[in-house]
Scaffold this motif. Structure first.
Motif, short mmCIF file in Angstrom:
data_model
loop_
_atom_site.label_atom_id
_atom_site.label_comp_id
_atom_site.label_asym_id
_atom_site.label_seq_id
_atom_site.Cartn_x
_atom_site.Cartn_y
_atom_site.Cartn_z
N MET A 1 0.86 -1.20 0.00
CA MET A 1 0.00 0.00 0.00
C MET A 1 0.88 1.24 0.00
O MET A 1 1.71 1.43 0.89
N GLU A 2 0.76 2.09 -1.01
CA GLU A 2 1.59 3.28 -1.12
C GLU A 2 1.24 4.29 -0.03
O GLU A 2 0.12 4.36 0.45
N ASN A 3 2.24 5.11 0.34
CA ASN A 3 2.05 6.14 1.36
C ASN A 3 1.50 5.55 2.65
O ASN A 3 0.62 6.14 3.30
N LEU B 1 7.84 0.01 12.88
CA LEU B 1 6.77 0.15 11.88
C LEU B 1 7.22 1.01 10.72
O LEU B 1 6.95 0.69 9.55
N ALA B 2 7.90 2.10 11.02
CA ALA B 2 8.39 2.97 9.95
C ALA B 2 9.39 2.23 9.08
O ALA B 2 9.36 2.34 7.85
N ALA C 1 2.58 17.42 4.29
CA ALA C 1 1.18 17.50 4.73
C ALA C 1 0.50 16.15 4.81
O ALA C 1 -0.42 15.95 5.61
N GLY C 2 0.91 15.19 3.96
CA GLY C 2 0.25 13.88 3.97
C GLY C 2 -1.23 14.01 3.68
O GLY C 2 -1.66 14.78 2.82
N TYR C 3 -2.03 13.28 4.48
CA TYR C 3 -3.49 13.33 4.31
C TYR C 3 -4.13 14.20 5.39
O TYR C 3 -5.21 13.88 5.90
N ALA D 1 1.55 7.70 5.97
CA ALA D 1 0.58 8.80 5.94
C ALA D 1 -0.85 8.27 6.06
O ALA D 1 -1.70 8.88 6.72
N LYS D 2 -1.12 7.14 5.44
CA LYS D 2 -2.48 6.58 5.51
C LYS D 2 -2.80 6.07 6.91
O LYS D 2 -3.93 6.23 7.40
N ILE D 3 -1.82 5.46 7.58
CA ILE D 3 -2.08 4.98 8.93
C ILE D 3 -2.31 6.14 9.88
O ILE D 3 -3.17 6.07 10.78
#
Length: 290
Positions: free
Chosen positions: A1-3, A225-226, A103-105, A6-8
């Motif tokens: 899963m890309e990004n 995790l990162a 900024a991410g999401y 940021a999604k998490i």
């Protein structure tokens, strides 16, 4: 899963808002932005419960709650609440430009209109394009005047691109660098701070969070995790070291909160069973006059 990172972070805000009557940070737009990815991320986290709580037995919903509330949400919620409270105060003091670095999401522009405030979101081109597609599919209307600035913050050219998007150096500005200091080594972070200082007018401010040298099990798991997402964490600082680096870059610390102070201010009034992660500090710094 890309990004993924940021999604998490977006998921953590969405889940907390959905499952708490008194949220520490109320993000009413995050779930709509994730759309179908919300359920996929929830399932992914629940399936990985043994990483967060070895030996756990229980339902998927229970696993999700333990993983998100105990591990994923606190750092995201704390820094988001801190940043937007700082922003509110800066707007009262005349801030007219809000710059979100990496900024991410982030959903501020989708839920928090502030008259006279222009928002600039800086991030990698691919992420910004994905976010714009998600906003269009969701049907959410942007409630603030926002400019998206695709760029690489490791490249000094981001300042030129920000100027091209309409940024006015003479206006009082506020910048959030949430989660950014972890993924830059100390030299690169110093260069970024210096570039912001050169761009900011006197009295403009920034806020960010950073890892200290006395981390906890939670911060170590976040590092793991990162790393699994291909985004290794690269730097930790002492409070004194951070103060000196900011001073060298033209900033004075106005406020620096540790986990105890963050818990008392943001977590305890809403969730007595949740606290800010140990080993993370939160800074509000102001461009000093020379």
């Amino acid at each position: 899963m890309e990004n993924l990172t940021a999604k998490i972070s977006c998921f953590a805000r969405a889940y907390h808002y959905k499952t708490n009557e008194r949220p520490i940070f109320g993000d009413s737009a995050a779930a709509a932005l994730l759309a179908r990815d919300y359920d996929a991320i929830a399932a992914h986290i629940a399936q990985g419960i043994q990483f967060f709580a070895p030996g756990f037995t229980g339902s998927a919903d229970e696993a999700l709650k333990i993983a998100v509330d105990g591990q994923l949400s606190p750092s995201v919620l704390g820094r988001s609440a801190f940043a937007e409270q700082c922003l509110t105060n800066e707007v009262r003091l005349g801030c007219r430009q809000y710059v979100l670095f990496a900024a991410g999401y982030d959903t501020f522009a989708l839920r928090a209109p502030v008259q006279g405030l222009r928002v600039y979101e800086l991030d990698q081109p691919g992420l910004i394009e994905d976010k714009k597609r998600r906003i269009e599919r969701s049907g959410i209307e942007e409630k603030a005047a926002v400019e998206y600035v695709p760029c690489d913050l490791a490249d000094a050219g981001w300042t030129t691109l920000l100027h091209g998007a309409g940024f006015r150096p003479g206006d009082k500005s506020f910048g959030s660098l949430l989660g950014l200091s972890y993924y830059l080594d100390s030299k690169a972070f110093r260069v970024l701070l210096r570039s912001i200082s050169d761009l900011w007018s006197d009295g403009s401010a920034i806020c960010f969070d950073y890892q200290t040298t006395d981390g906890s099990g939670e911060t170590r798991r976040n590092e793991q995790l990162a790393g699994a997402a291909g985004e290794s964490m690269k730097a930790k600082y002492t409070a004194a070291g951070m103060e000196k680096m900011l001073a060298d870059c033209g900033f004075l610390i106005y406020e620096q909160l540790d986990d105890e102070e963050m818990t008392k201010r943001y977590f305890a009034p809403c969730r007595g069973d949740m606290r800010a992660p140990k080993g993370v500090n939160y800074v509000l710094a102001v461009k000093k006059r020379v």
